[in-house]
Design a protein around this motif. Structure first.
Motif, short mmCIF file in Angstrom:
data_model
loop_
_atom_site.label_atom_id
_atom_site.label_comp_id
_atom_site.label_asym_id
_atom_site.label_seq_id
_atom_site.Cartn_x
_atom_site.Cartn_y
_atom_site.Cartn_z
N ARG A 1 10.99 -3.40 1.04
CA ARG A 1 10.17 -3.74 -0.13
C ARG A 1 10.13 -2.55 -1.09
O ARG A 1 10.23 -2.70 -2.30
N GLU B 1 19.75 -9.18 -9.95
CA GLU B 1 20.30 -7.84 -10.14
C GLU B 1 21.78 -7.92 -10.48
O GLU B 1 22.26 -7.25 -11.38
N LEU C 1 18.03 -8.31 1.23
CA LEU C 1 16.60 -8.55 1.01
C LEU C 1 16.21 -9.99 1.30
O LEU C 1 15.13 -10.25 1.80
N TYR D 1 6.93 -7.84 -5.81
CA TYR D 1 6.81 -6.91 -4.68
C TYR D 1 5.47 -6.19 -4.61
O TYR D 1 5.26 -5.41 -3.69
N ALA E 1 13.42 -2.28 -2.89
CA ALA E 1 13.59 -3.25 -3.97
C ALA E 1 12.94 -2.74 -5.25
O ALA E 1 13.50 -2.86 -6.34
N ILE E 2 11.76 -2.14 -5.11
CA ILE E 2 11.06 -1.60 -6.28
C ILE E 2 11.87 -0.44 -6.88
O ILE E 2 12.11 -0.39 -8.09
N GLN F 1 1.56 -0.59 -1.14
CA GLN F 1 2.41 -0.99 -0.02
C GLN F 1 1.92 -0.34 1.27
O GLN F 1 1.81 -0.96 2.31
N THR G 1 10.43 -7.42 -10.83
CA THR G 1 10.38 -6.92 -9.45
C THR G 1 8.95 -6.59 -9.05
O THR G 1 8.53 -6.92 -7.95
N ALA H 1 18.10 0.67 -11.38
CA ALA H 1 19.14 -0.11 -12.06
C ALA H 1 18.88 -0.16 -13.56
O ALA H 1 19.80 0.04 -14.36
N VAL H 2 17.64 -0.40 -13.97
CA VAL H 2 17.38 -0.47 -15.41
C VAL H 2 17.50 0.91 -16.05
O VAL H 2 18.07 1.04 -17.14
N MET I 1 2.18 1.19 -6.92
CA MET I 1 2.67 0.11 -6.05
C MET I 1 3.00 0.63 -4.67
O MET I 1 2.76 -0.05 -3.67
N ILE J 1 3.10 3.29 -12.43
CA ILE J 1 3.07 1.96 -11.79
C ILE J 1 3.79 2.02 -10.45
O ILE J 1 3.30 1.48 -9.45
N VAL J 2 4.96 2.68 -10.42
CA VAL J 2 5.70 2.74 -9.15
C VAL J 2 4.86 3.46 -8.09
O VAL J 2 4.76 3.00 -6.95
N ALA K 1 2.20 -5.42 -3.34
CA ALA K 1 1.66 -5.87 -2.06
C ALA K 1 0.35 -6.62 -2.23
O ALA K 1 -0.02 -7.46 -1.40
N LEU L 1 5.93 3.95 -16.23
CA LEU L 1 6.66 3.39 -15.08
C LEU L 1 6.42 4.23 -13.83
O LEU L 1 6.24 3.68 -12.75
N PHE M 1 15.05 0.23 -6.42
CA PHE M 1 16.37 -0.18 -6.88
C PHE M 1 16.28 -0.80 -8.28
O PHE M 1 17.08 -0.47 -9.15
N ALA M 2 15.30 -1.66 -8.48
CA ALA M 2 15.18 -2.31 -9.79
C ALA M 2 14.93 -1.26 -10.87
O ALA M 2 15.54 -1.29 -11.94
N THR M 3 14.05 -0.32 -10.57
CA THR M 3 13.75 0.71 -11.56
C THR M 3 14.98 1.60 -11.80
O THR M 3 15.29 1.95 -12.94
#
Lengths: 338, 439
Positions: free
Chosen positions: B56, A54, B113, A105, B59-60, B425, A101, B66-67, B421, B417-418, A107, B414, B62-64
């Protein structure tokens, strides 16, 4: 203060090229890994870049912010005439960041991995390719602000053999950086050997791609040879880079992994130095013979001062913590369970 | 769809998408810091599991986030080059500071993390707190930049030129405080109720009840406190908008005619041709009081605003109603929750309270989107209020509509998918953090 800002801009681009490049390279290496070794490669790679990826991509944001705050006309010219490759690069950034990611991640590790993996791998290839194409286009004099039709303004501004060659060169460099970086992260001898072979292969590819860039520059009448060899700093940087390649090739099988990383990073900085030095302070060459200069296109003095202070202040916070982050996970790599 | 509308739609889509992820990235670290703290203090393993499970998710997100944020920093120039050419040096200051804040957030997130059992446990906890603080700082800075578009400051606009630029004055423009406060609280409300709702659903399903009950409580308390504070911040915002952007307030309220003792219009369908609002509930004098703290004060209506300077009325009005309506609903639920916590412990065992939380899961985020619609659509036709029109800022490149389609497809996939996911989880909680405590 303008020089502080320019120094930060250059350093951010360099760090993005090295750190972000190694990151893209990890995906590129996966593309060139046999299926038998893929799982293992993924694990090693994840250990190497998981905690820092990141942060590696923040350098791009820093560079962009410096451009639009400090040099707005350069930013807007680029984002207007490079619209299409920029959008393609952005789609690559979205696909890559999320797929990386998600695959870790998610699961449940099932068929979905078969979707995440190719997305990650191909976008790792496409993103630096377009980054290189954009970088190449800044010196081909193909951007024409007076263009009055769609093709000239938005397509031929970037679609040419030289820019494409620079794109491929960038991809090769990314793969090379990643392989050299990961050598130090491997845990077994056989794996180490595998990454050494990859590093060698990508080093050769980078040199060949570099030769192609030179070849194409003759065809397209871009005075690249004059730029590189026309002044002593260019020649000196070229000689230093060559020496560092030779040194690197002599220590592949010795345990000096940090020296290898340094040498690889050094080579990339010399390449960026050569390509920017000759034009400085110009950063984008335009079709009509004009150029966008960092010194002439700078925003007003108060903004530049404030920006420089913000960058200096920011680096006091960022650099020590970033170094500590990289150091911590070098000493004590991330484990696959989180 | 013409290119101008496509550019606006693409920007709205990108911001609307990004805002969800940035809210969660801003707020979740604080939830994690609390459960992490409780784990370190009580040594109760469930709190560790909650922290890990949440991290967890973060993290998912945050990455999404950030991009999508990276994309936005380019889109400003890709879609609005004329705006950035002039505005960049003036309102760029918060962005350069935000770069630092976001960078620190990414570094701290790396430590948090991947740092379990690797560092001193309080250092590790602290890195999580840093993620939250720097995330919050990023949010405030970005909103300050947006506030400048609503309330331009730090330059003189003379004969089409931008002179005497002062980036610090631009950053501390008049709108920054009320907007940033409202947004930050909204992020806590939206994330708090969304997270609480998901855990409430699992409690109703009787799955890993201890795990979900602990998670629920942390999220619900944060969300409920924020929901009770939000009306105060809303009042500050309303008074500011009344003073600063009378056209926006008039559109929010579909207030067509300038008048004293103006009524507050609730609901209704604005009819712009006849300049009336049909089927609305009107509270006499309330709009005057809301805008100027005086039941008799005069409130500027749309009749005072030249037609070409009016924002779209219906969208702004509906969005405002949705935001306020949800705000009131969540505030009432928060009051009920606090009564349950302090006075009526029995309510906590009853299904209706949990069911209300489940119902509220998406509401906070709907309110956030509606609120941004009010701010951004209500600012039109200006990209810099009274200085530059949005239509004059758009890129000359044709075919933006195709890029809008592509980004729409990407962001919709996206989102799916999120969501998928997250579902996984949650479904995996019993397997990952089994009911029998294990270290």
């Amino acid at each position: 203060m303008i020089y502080v800002v320019i120094a930060f801009l250059w350093t951010s681009i360099l760090l993005y090229l090295i750190l972000g490049g190694a990151d893209f390279g990890a995906g590129i290496l996966e593309l060139f890994t046999s299926d038998a070794n893929k799982t293992k490669t993924r694990k090693t790679m994840y250990r190497a870049i998981g905690p820092i990826w990141e942060a590696n991509h923040m350098w791009l944001i820093i560079a962009i912010v410096i451009l639009f705050v400090g040099f707005p006309s350069i930013y807007t010219t680029m984002s207007t005439f490079m619209h299409i490759p920029l959008v393609l690069m952005l789609l690559g950034i979205i696909a890559r960041g999320t797929a990386f990611t998600f695959r870790h991640y998610d699961a449940v590790k099932d068929e979905m991995q078969k979707i995440y993996n190719p997305i990650f791998v191909y976008s790792s290839f496409v993103t630096p390719l377009f980054l290189g194409i954009i970088a190449g286009s800044t010196v081909t004099r193909s951007i024409n602000p007076q263009a009055n039709n769609f093709l000239d303004a938005y397509i031929f501004s970037w679609l040419n053999a030289f820019s494409f060659a620079v794109g491929l060169f960038t991809v090769a460099i990314c793969g090379f950086l990643a392989a050299v970086f990961i050598i130090g992260q491997t845990q077994e001898q056989s794996e180490r050997e595998r990454f050494i072979r990859k590093a060698k292969a990508f080093n050769i590819m980078a040199v060949l791609a570099g030769a192609v860039v030179f070849g194409v520059s003759f065809i397209e009448d871009i005075p690249l040879t004059t730029w590189v060899f026309g002044s002593w700093p260019g020649v000196a940087a070229f000689i230093l880079a060559t020496i560092s390649v030779i040194v690197l090739w002599s220590i592949w099988h010795k345990p000096y992994t940090n020296t290898m990383r340094f040498l690889a990073g050094f080579q990339v900085s010399m390449i960026l130095f050569i390509t920017t030095w000759e034009h400085y302070p110009n950063i984008v060459l335009l079709k009509n013979g004009d150029a966008l200069s960092l010194l002439e296109e700078q925003g007003n003095a108060k903004t530049i001062d404030a920006l420089a202070w913000a960058l200096l202040l920011g680096s006091i916070f960022i650099l020590p913590t970033l170094v500590y982050l990289i150091y911590s996970f070098q000493k004590n790599p991330a484990t696959d369970k989180t | 769809m013409d290119d101008f509308l496509a550019a606006r739609s693409q920007m709205a889509l990108s911001l609307g998408f990004h805002i969800i992820f940035s809210c969660i990235g801003m707020v979740m670290p604080f939830f994690m810091a609390v459960s992490h703290y409780l784990y370190l203090k009580t040594n109760h393993i469930t709190y560790k599991h909650v922290t890990k499970a949440w991290s967890r998710g973060v993290a998912i997100f945050f990455a999404t986030g950030a991009v999508s944020g990276t994309v936005l920093s380019f889109e400003l120039g890709l879609l609005w080059p004329k705006f950035m050419e002039h505005a960049g040096p003036i309102f760029g200051m918060p962005f350069s500071l935000e770069g630092t804040a976001f960078f620190i957030e990414a570094i701290a997130l790396g430590f948090f993390l991947y740092g379990w059992d690797k560092f001193n446990k309080w250092f590790h906890w602290f890195t999580g707190v840093v993620v939250g603080i720097s995330g919050l700082a990023s949010g405030i800075l970005v909103v300050a930049a947006n506030a400048w578009m609503n309330s331009p400051a730090g330059f003189d606009y003379i004969n089409g030129e931008y002179l005497n630029i002062d980036p610090i004055a631009a950053m501390f423009n008049d709108a920054w405080f009320s907007q940033a406060l409202h947004m930050c609280i909204a992020a806590f409300v939206a994330t708090g109720f969304a997270v609480a709702g998901v855990h409430a659903l699992m409690m109703l399903k009787q799955q890993s009840v201890d795990f979900h009950a602990k998670s629920f409580k942390i999220a619900a308390v944060f969300g409920a406190i924020a929901a009770l504070l939000q009306p105060i911040s809303g009042d500050i915002s309303a008074k500011f908008v009344a003073k600063n952007q009378p056209a926006k307030l008039a559109a929010m309220e579909a207030h067509f005619h300038t008048e004293k003792a103006a009524p507050l219009i609730i609901g209704g369908i604005p009819d712009t041709d006849n300049q009336t609002v049909k089927y609305a509930l009107k509270i006499p004098g309330a709009l005057s009081f809301m805008a100027h703290s005086d039941f008799n004060a005069e409130v500027t209506g749309l009749d005072q605003i030249p037609k070409e300077n009016q924002p779209p009325i219906a969208i702004t009005h509906y969005a405002f109603q949705i935001m306020v309506g949800i705000g009131v609903l969540l505030m009432l639920l928060s009051i009920a929750y606090f009564i349950a916590l302090w006075k009526k412990k029995a309510w906590l065992q009853q299904k209706w309270l949990l069911k209300l939380f489940v119902f509220s899961t998406p509401l906070g985020f709907i309110a956030v989107e509606a609120g941004w619609t009010v701010t951004e659509v209500g600012r039109q036709p200006w990209i810099i209020k009274d200085v530059m029109r949005t239509i004059d800022a758009v890129t000359p490149m044709p075919g933006i509509v195709y890029s809008f389609y592509i980004f729409t497809a990407v962001y919709i996939s996206l989102s799916f998918i999120v969501a998928f996911m997250l579902y996984r989880q949650i479904k995996m909680v019993p397997q990952l953090y089994g009911s029998t405590p294990s270290q």
